[in-house]
Design an enzyme around this catalytic site. Structure first.
Site, PDB file in Angstrom:
ATOM      1  N   TYR A  48       0.849  -1.195   0.000  1.00  0.00           N
ATOM      2  CA  TYR A  48       0.000   0.000   0.000  1.00  0.00           C
ATOM      3  C   TYR A  48       0.878   1.237   0.000  1.00  0.00           C
ATOM      4  O   TYR A  48       1.859   1.304   0.746  1.00  0.00           O
ATOM      5  CB  TYR A  48      -0.897   0.025   1.242  1.00  0.00           C
ATOM      6  N   GLU A  50      -0.561   4.857  -0.631  1.00  0.00           N
ATOM      7  CA  GLU A  50      -1.301   6.098  -0.899  1.00  0.00           C
ATOM      8  C   GLU A  50      -0.403   7.313  -0.691  1.00  0.00           C
ATOM      9  O   GLU A  50       0.359   7.359   0.282  1.00  0.00           O
ATOM     10  CB  GLU A  50      -2.499   6.236   0.054  1.00  0.00           C
ATOM     11  N   ASP A 198      -5.997  14.156 -25.376  1.00  0.00           N
ATOM     12  CA  ASP A 198      -6.048  12.745 -24.983  1.00  0.00           C
ATOM     13  C   ASP A 198      -5.375  11.970 -26.123  1.00  0.00           C
ATOM     14  O   ASP A 198      -5.985  11.715 -27.159  1.00  0.00           O
ATOM     15  CB  ASP A 198      -7.493  12.302 -24.791  1.00  0.00           C
ATOM     16  N   THR A 225      -3.245   6.371 -22.260  1.00  0.00           N
ATOM     17  CA  THR A 225      -3.107   5.052 -21.655  1.00  0.00           C
ATOM     18  C   THR A 225      -1.655   4.640 -21.875  1.00  0.00           C
ATOM     19  O   THR A 225      -0.940   5.245 -22.676  1.00  0.00           O
ATOM     20  CB  THR A 225      -4.029   4.021 -22.321  1.00  0.00           C
ATOM     21  N   LYS A 228      -1.196   1.027 -25.175  1.00  0.00           N
ATOM     22  CA  LYS A 228      -1.456   0.986 -26.623  1.00  0.00           C
ATOM     23  C   LYS A 228      -0.103   1.097 -27.336  1.00  0.00           C
ATOM     24  O   LYS A 228       0.697   0.183 -27.256  1.00  0.00           O
ATOM     25  CB  LYS A 228      -2.434   2.092 -27.024  1.00  0.00           C
ATOM     26  N   ARG A 234      -1.423  -2.216 -18.827  1.00  0.00           N
ATOM     27  CA  ARG A 234      -2.690  -1.466 -18.853  1.00  0.00           C
ATOM     28  C   ARG A 234      -2.664  -0.399 -17.778  1.00  0.00           C
ATOM     29  O   ARG A 234      -2.402  -0.703 -16.613  1.00  0.00           O
ATOM     30  CB  ARG A 234      -3.856  -2.415 -18.536  1.00  0.00           C
TER      31      ARG A 234
HETATM   32  N1  DSN Z   1     -11.014   1.050 -25.783  1.00  0.00           N
HETATM   33  C1  DSN Z   1     -10.002   1.912 -26.320  1.00  0.00           C
HETATM   34  C2  DSN Z   1      -9.932   1.831 -27.792  1.00  0.00           C
HETATM   35  O1  DSN Z   1      -9.951   0.734 -28.293  1.00  0.00           O
HETATM   36  O2  DSN Z   1      -9.814   2.837 -28.470  1.00  0.00           O
HETATM   37  C3  DSN Z   1     -10.128   3.304 -25.880  1.00  0.00           C
HETATM   38  O3  DSN Z   1     -10.443   3.324 -24.551  1.00  0.00           O
END
Ligand code: DSN
Length: 449
Positions: A48, A50, A198, A225, A228, A234
């Site tokens: 933990y 925080e 974003d 994110t 990707k 993730r």
């Molecule tokens: N689910 C993602 C995508 O495939 O674009 C975005 O959150």
């Protein structure tokens, strides 16, 4: 590693086979390295922590602090940002934390609408954010690019507190400079409005120098994110520009204080204990992304996407925006082959090519039977597929589209995807064999830690 008889491990093995024997065309997916897997599967999950490095609410965080500091430093370096918050559990959490950091309930946020290619978290009525803030959506033009005049008109009319450039189905490179200039021109009080990007889909391209960095064009904050194109675990990440102060102290609500406002919005604002095993894996991925070979990877993603788009167009597919400038391709299968995106997605899954059905701007088919599919090249590029293989993939996609087209003609009243394809199982099985053969020549970078 064989240490448990839990059925879960058998299912994981089945998933390794599925991933190995197929090709991943979903543009938001990728394959991580063995080091990233190892960090994620570590004892760090036991802890933990925080708070933030040096300012924790629990003891025993000396090693955790070292890890989180490294993750922050590497992320800052990758994106030339003043500050990085590496704690968001996901891209959705990252976006929500930024809204919470800057906006009050009822404030207006201007973002790309979902049908135009925006993301659910950019104001879809089904989300929590949409119930708190007043989202206004701008669209895309006939060429698939951001409709900058629409954006300018709406910004002038609604005087938003936040202007968001971001998307999950968009194949152009945004003109960040133009958005900055629009904001400076039409906002009555520009110091009350932040510009947010974003970049979840293209963050790896930015890190690899194959896409412009919004933070270099006067944007105040960028979310992404990490799983990707960045090829990490993730999770989410927030980069911001401004002054970094002690996140446990309250600061004035100014653009300069955005990094601290964001830290406070992530914890304690919207999240509890950080996932330090995931943060360690993010740090490992960022370390990989800083290497020179990642630049080559980023360029190859785009090269492969352009080749795949060109081959698809040659094969008779109509592409949204006439091709791609990044890693992502949006295909209008309805107008190309008279089929719907969902049937096509199911048929491609049967041959081991995975992508997703996707609505097109102004789609009449709705979310469940859209006219398009969305695909991309980050995952295939990680496995080492190149331009020659892109041609082969485009050829398989055409064959499957023709099968779907015949199936629709034979049974126009049939709506069940699986049933529609039953008469064509032999032809699909033949393509499946060919896909498996090619896929196995390009192994996953890692299947266990
Ligand atoms: N689910 C993602 C995508 O495939 O674009 C975005 O959150």
């Amino acid at each position: 590693m064989q240490s448990s008889k839990d059925e879960i491990f058998q299912i994981i093995d089945d998933e390794i086979i599925r991933q190995s024997e197929g090709l991943e065309l979903i543009p938001s997916e990728n394959y991580v390295s063995g080091d990233v897997l190892r960090a994620m599967g570590s004892v760090l999950t036991n802890k933990y922590s925080e708070g933030y490095p040096g300012k924790r609410y629990y003891g025993g965080n000396q090693n955790i602090d070292r890890i989180e500091r490294l993750a922050i430093e590497r992320a800052r370096q990758l994106f030339q940002a003043d500050h990085a918050n590496v704690q968001p559990h996901s891209g959705a959490n990252a976006n929500e934390a930024v809204y919470f950091a800057w906006c009050k309930p009822g404030d207006t946020i201007l973002a790309m609408s979902l049908p135009a290619g925006g993301h659910l978290t950019h104001g879809s009525p089904v989300t929590r954010s949409a119930k708190i803030y007043n989202f206004i959506g701008y669209g895309v033009d006939d060429n698939g690019d951001i409709d900058y005049s629409d954006l300018e008109r709406l910004a002038k009319e609604h005087q938003p507190k936040l202007i968001l450039v971001g998307y999950s189905a968009f194949m152009k490179i945004p003109d960040f400079q133009r958005v900055r200039e629009i904001a400076d021109r039409v906002l009555d009080n520009p110091e009350e409005t932040i510009l947010m990007a974003d970049m979840a889909h293209v963050a790896g391209l930015i890190a690899g120098g194959a896409h412009p960095n919004p933070l270099g064009f006067g944007f105040n904050v960028m979310t992404t994110t990490t799983h990707k194109t960045l090829r990490g675990p993730r999770g989410g990440l927030i980069l911001s520009q401004g002054k970094v102060s002690n996140p446990l102290h309250k600061v004035d609500h100014t653009i300069e204080n955005l990094p601290t406002l964001i830290d406070r919005a992530v914890f304690p604002g919207t999240q509890g204990g950080p996932l330090e095993h995931v943060i360690a894996a993010k740090a490992v991925a960022f370390g990989e992304d800083l290497r020179p070979e990642f630049k080559t990877y980023a360029q190859n993603i785009v090269k492969n996407a352009k080749t795949l788009a060109r081959e698809l167009a040659t094969g008779g597919f109509i592409l949204q925006g006439d091709g791609t400038e990044n890693h992502l391709i949006l295909v209008n299968v309805k107008d190309s082959f008279g089929i719907d995106g969902k049937t096509y997605e199911v048929a491609l899954d049967k041959v081991g090519l995975t992508l997703n059905a996707n609505a097109l701007p102004s789609d009449k088919g709705g979310a469940f039977r859209p006219s398009g599919v969305r695909l991309g090249t980050p995952a295939m590029t990680t496995r080492g597929l190149g331009e020659a293989e892109m041609k082969t993939v485009a050829n398989w996609m055409k064959q499957v589209a023709e099968i779907c087209s015949q199936a629709h003609e034979q049974q126009p009243e049939e709506t069940g995807d699986e049933a529609l394809l039953v008469p064509y199982e032999d032809s699909l099985a033949q393509i499946r064999t060919e896909v498996r053969e090619l896929a196995l020549k390009f192994p996953l970078p890692a299947t266990s830690c």
